[in-house]
Write an enzyme that holds these catalytic residues in place. Structure first.
Site, PDB file in Angstrom:
ATOM      1  N   ASP E  17      40.379  35.332  46.425  1.00  6.03           N
ATOM      2  CA  ASP E  17      41.713  35.683  46.920  1.00  6.03           C
ATOM      3  C   ASP E  17      41.796  36.994  47.699  1.00  6.03           C
ATOM      4  O   ASP E  17      42.785  37.740  47.589  1.00  6.03           O
ATOM      5  CB  ASP E  17      42.729  35.682  45.759  1.00  6.03           C
ATOM      6  CG  ASP E  17      42.758  34.356  45.020  1.00  6.03           C
ATOM      7  OD1 ASP E  17      42.101  33.395  45.473  1.00  6.03           O
ATOM      8  OD2 ASP E  17      43.431  34.268  43.990  1.00  6.03           O
ATOM      9  N   SER E 112      44.138  39.797  42.474  1.00  3.72           N
ATOM     10  CA  SER E 112      44.198  41.133  41.957  1.00  3.72           C
ATOM     11  C   SER E 112      43.273  41.246  40.757  1.00  3.72           C
ATOM     12  O   SER E 112      43.000  40.272  40.075  1.00  3.72           O
ATOM     13  CB  SER E 112      45.640  41.466  41.560  1.00  3.72           C
ATOM     14  OG  SER E 112      46.053  40.633  40.515  1.00  3.72           O
ATOM     15  N   VAL E 115      44.411  39.667  37.444  1.00  5.00           N
ATOM     16  CA  VAL E 115      44.768  38.252  37.416  1.00  5.00           C
ATOM     17  C   VAL E 115      43.587  37.419  37.916  1.00  5.00           C
ATOM     18  O   VAL E 115      42.763  36.944  37.137  1.00  5.00           O
ATOM     19  CB  VAL E 115      46.060  37.965  38.227  1.00  5.00           C
ATOM     20  CG1 VAL E 115      46.352  36.477  38.277  1.00  5.00           C
ATOM     21  CG2 VAL E 115      47.247  38.702  37.582  1.00  5.00           C
ATOM     22  N   CYS E 116      43.472  37.273  39.209  1.00  3.89           N
ATOM     23  CA  CYS E 116      42.480  36.330  39.726  1.00  3.89           C
ATOM     24  C   CYS E 116      41.046  36.766  39.452  1.00  3.89           C
ATOM     25  O   CYS E 116      40.166  35.929  39.241  1.00  3.89           O
ATOM     26  CB  CYS E 116      42.730  36.085  41.210  1.00  3.89           C
ATOM     27  SG  CYS E 116      44.338  35.248  41.428  1.00  3.89           S
ATOM     28  N   VAL E 117      40.795  38.060  39.433  1.00  2.89           N
ATOM     29  CA  VAL E 117      39.454  38.531  39.099  1.00  2.89           C
ATOM     30  C   VAL E 117      39.214  38.394  37.591  1.00  2.89           C
ATOM     31  O   VAL E 117      38.238  37.769  37.156  1.00  2.89           O
ATOM     32  CB  VAL E 117      39.249  40.003  39.541  1.00  2.89           C
ATOM     33  CG1 VAL E 117      37.885  40.529  39.066  1.00  2.89           C
ATOM     34  CG2 VAL E 117      39.367  40.105  41.059  1.00  2.89           C
TER      35      VAL E 117
END
Lengths: 206, 206, 206, 206, 206, 206, 206, 206
Positions: E17, E112, E115-117
């Site tokens: 992302d 972020s 979240v995605c990480v």
């Protein structure tokens, strides 16, 4: 360029809206630092017999009463409760009280730096006073706000100062009669000085 | 996972090298904040009758005497002057005094965080104590040094804590007999609380 | 290593002492940031139907009532007023209410991070819950205090998290039925997202 | 939990890539602070006769020669120039030199914290050494990078430490034969101590 | 304790992302620093032939397309557009693509961090991968959020790392065939190195 | 009060001592930020055909050659190597070159802010030029030093500015012939703008 | 020295380029703080019936539409879309609209502080207006850039101010007809005030 | 606007209250940075034969003796012990000594910035001297205090400067007879310069 010093005879202390509710909105210093600085300035006012005016904004509402460290020290101060005026000089009693003091220098501190302090500073400058903004005994919600307020006051001609410099200018010489009391004040509110005194006393007898 | 609380019966307070000379080397907090925190922890010790040991390192030399805020509050503490040992547990009198206290939890604070605090913490952990490093009543020369010291102590199993949490764990319930005195302590050392109390009292009668 | 996610079915929200008086003592974030984060977490609780308990400490005293942003959002929460217990789990009604929720995961936020949050987190861990400390919807008086509190909670096994991650784990997929409402929540409380949405909508018709 | 101390007999000092070119990339401290810390650690190594290895990476290229404060102090150190290996333990001469020292504890500092320090630390841990990462005598390009590096090393079991704690653990007692020299080192590299000593000496004769 | 290094043969790169809309929400670094770090990591992936997967979240909406610095460098990467799944491993194509890479080590960066990480990191750990969170090529909205995310990932067993350490571990030795290209990468993305190289070249002919 | 704008016709660009050795002493910004800003200013000079003078101090010594980002962009600049003069205006060739440019406005940036930049600024003001100190394309060793230097220059009448404002004043209108090239420059050096452009382009076709 | 106050009759509000795309480039405050401040200023404009002009730069491109918090509040504002002019006063419609307002004081805020705000401020000063730069409802990419911009504007004679001071000067007295609405605005945008109000109301009935 | 430079012939150096006790109260820099800066300024005074006056405040009390780095370097300075006067110009011996120096420029540094430095600066300005406040060789208890002091001094007409700029203005040209000694001073006190010199020397022979 003129450098005319603050003395017990030419200066007065204006404490603007140091109220318990407002104090909890101050985020430019930690609360222990803010209380320490306000108390130090009030103690200086008492030690040097500076005539003082303590004013409040809607003190019977959420803003709260005057901070105890102010009232317990400045027992002789004129107390002016403003029912609604933001700028203390808009209150006739305050304006009259300042005039009656008949001092050419005004030391102003309070909450918040950009409103009640800055407005009083600007009005006092307009009336011809020499005005000192005691910035470390004043506080507000945010550092950017404080810096803009100081820049505005300096631009208008106010002298930025902090309590320790106010005190040193008032004392002038450590051999003055109040030198010892001044030292005790420093030891209490500038703790490194208190540590120095204690270390020195111990070393002499070591 | 176990959560066994600090109580007046299971904990002791070790104040390590809070000396006036060393205190002037602390740069991890401002001096008013540091004195405030040390005083708050000492007041908690007194309020909750925690047995206390105050120890010093070469107190008749440059490190200076114990900070007055410690000695004036912890009047019943055992005072151990170490002639040279850096780690307090290397001093037989200190080690014996700790043993004699017979408490399973040790609350340790002092100067400097990475030396006299960390070394005592590590030795106490090795001996099987549950050890709390009271990090805001401890200080050192530099923030990086403090963070490395806290990381080292946590890695070894010490619990990082601050004075306000120590106090809240000791009190447990505001309705306890010491609740009112505890509130006064908070009002003094966590000034926002003092402001809240004053605002509330004023509002009730407004 | 296990990674078991927060869902509407396995988690509950515990809001501890988000009271108006205490909130004014929070100095780890600016007030607009703190209110924003607390409101975001409460909105997530409502959006995902998380059972919630809101508890207070001496709410009829200086600590003040629950912050309006909490009460106006978590209208179905169980409200437990603690007359004096610092650790919410020491209050039988609170402990019973948590038990009754029958959720294995507890999301805990509140004021202050090192006292009412940390104590509840430690007690919940001791009872076997999986505990998430929502650190950005929690606040305290000082950054060092917050960091020690987080280190203590992590050391004990609590998972440090922030509201945005809580929300993303709950939603799981933007195509879920609540995806649109979740987006609106993000737009409101993470304003860069709101700006992105507005820019995108405008660009499409440009 | 074990707390086994650093001594002149069980520890060695590894100075990794303190080179003049690399030093100018360090942004985690100001240059005067970094040089001061590196020099303090090297002086400790000399004072306590720690066997030392100084290694460099491509010292005849842009990375530059060893910082003069290291070479002028650690005159007896084994000097290993690595032609290309990033991890010092990949260089057979370095690995052999470390092995030959036959010390169970390795104190490692260098540039940069996350590369040449962290890699050597991880390899040394893997070989079974007790490893101390001396983080304030190490530096890198950015604070986030340093913090990630310290977290990685601590996660792997390295002990985070700073030069002043290394020194205090080595000395153990101010009455030791090197106590006076140790004091001089402190006075030079922890200037508040130097000021204390000078103030004390003056006070005694005042 | 094991220290098993990242190599071209055992590691893969997951870019999660890094989208133009999301990138404008990153406030943990300045934009020039963030772009620089992302570009450096992507360049390393290309230089060391790391198999790479670039994934996006709703890339045809406000989150925007992949940052050009990623797409222009990782031209051979598998590109997985996720229509809605927040955790990339919930997307079957992504999960299959990772599996197909058959690498035991995963280097994960993105927006972020919390979240995605973090979600991808936790899922990868759960599946048994050795996971490296490349924290300086990842970003989020707030420093407190980032620190909580890193603490959560480290607690779960992920290795915190930064792009420069990833690169150094991959290269291993400056005399390797890619040493020169690696140096050029350093010169570009760690500008102090570029300055060193230019100064050195000039000095040799001076 | 007069507001006379910077234009391609009235202004010249003076790049003072942007040398590779000196650049590695800059600690007021991270290296990626500093290089980015210097490059942005040089690109503006080229885009707007500002006559430019690049000067160096002892460039064949440790200070090193001009940073490649300057020389590769300002290919038409007059290059003045000063053998020893600190203040560029003390070098007759430089002084003559400035005079020959015949521009009333001088944009000055360099290393270090308080020495080579400030001295040139003060001399230029003395000679009657309108002087702009481009503070973000200038750097020095320490933030306090930078702030004192800016205060000194502002006190003397220099206008503090940053590269983005220089560029915007030069362009004046996005519809100008160089508007598109200016946009590309912004996208490169103010990466949030590049992200905006990419997001917008993608949204339009979404 | 003159101190002439901002009133509903003598002042106008100019909101310059508060656009959703540009807002995501602001890094001088967190997004929640920036939106809060912009909304507070717009609410003040509405509450005190300040004539307002909202202007945009290329709003149909990447810069995006006006931030919804501005348009939803300043519904009566004159909206001027500038097709390309950077300095709003270069747009004849804007210049005419300002002239038509016929106010001697202009309150200017926007994005970015050093470009669209500073340029409008400088042009307005040149035309003889008394200009207030509302610095906390303005934002830019970097703190150094903001500080240079404020220094430039103050040097030219603009008054630095923040929204709370603007509001207090407009209201003047809490007993004014808008006092209650003003209080509500404060409670919303200066959350400590909202907390104070709620605590006070609760305390009175306790 | 005039720019009249500091030279060996027109300037004198006044070192005010650099005493060991007071130095331990300085919190505006780390001790290693402060000592480094004071030493650098004193070394410049010696190198350029600036007549110097070193004055102390109650040096036989807790404030302590002059810092050794000052006395060991400025061996020819006039030493004036003030028994009590805070403002050095109030001491007749000091005032006479300054007058006797017959220099139109005074470089003033000391502890603390807002008291002993600011007061001397203001008195010197009043007497018509051109005054330079050397702010990085001066220190005080708190950054806010320092900033207020600098603002006050600049408002009164003092020139803010730092030691490196003082030195560069004195030298003027690196080819001067003292150029080499000046370089050695830079190498010692601005360590990045020392690193540059060492790297350059090594590169030439590489």
């Amino acid at each position: 360029m003129s450098y005319d010093r603050i003395t017990s005879d030419n200066a007065a202390l204006l404490m603007v809206d140091h109220q318990t509710g407002l104090a909890n909105g101050v985020q430019t210093m930690s609360p222990p630092e803010f209380v320490n600085n306000v108390k130090a300035l009030a103690t200086l006012g008492k030690l040097y017999n500076l005539p003082a005016i303590v004013t409040t904004s809607a003190a019977d509402g959420p803003n709260g009463p005057v901070m105890p460290v102010v009232t317990s020290l400045l027992t002789d101060a004129t107390l002016i409760h403003r029912p609604g005026e933001v700028n203390a000089f808009d209150n006739p009693d305050f304006a009259a009280a300042v005039k009656k003091l008949d001092r050419k220098k005004l030391l102003i501190a309070g909450i918040s730096t950009e409103v009640c302090v800055a407005f009083a500073v600007l009005s006092a400058l307009k009336q011809g006073y020499e005005v000192y903004a005691v910035v470390d005994a004043s506080g507000t919600w945010d550092t950017r706000v404080e810096q803009a307020a100081i820049a505005r006051m300096v631009q208008a001609g106010a002298i930025p100062i902090t309590w320790c410099a106010v005190g040193a200018e008032l004392m002038g010489d450590w051999r003055s009669p109040v030198g010892q009391a001044h030292g005790a004040l420093m030891a209490e509110h500038l703790p490194f000085a208190g540590n120095l005194f204690a270390s020195f006393a111990a070393a002499k007898v070591a």
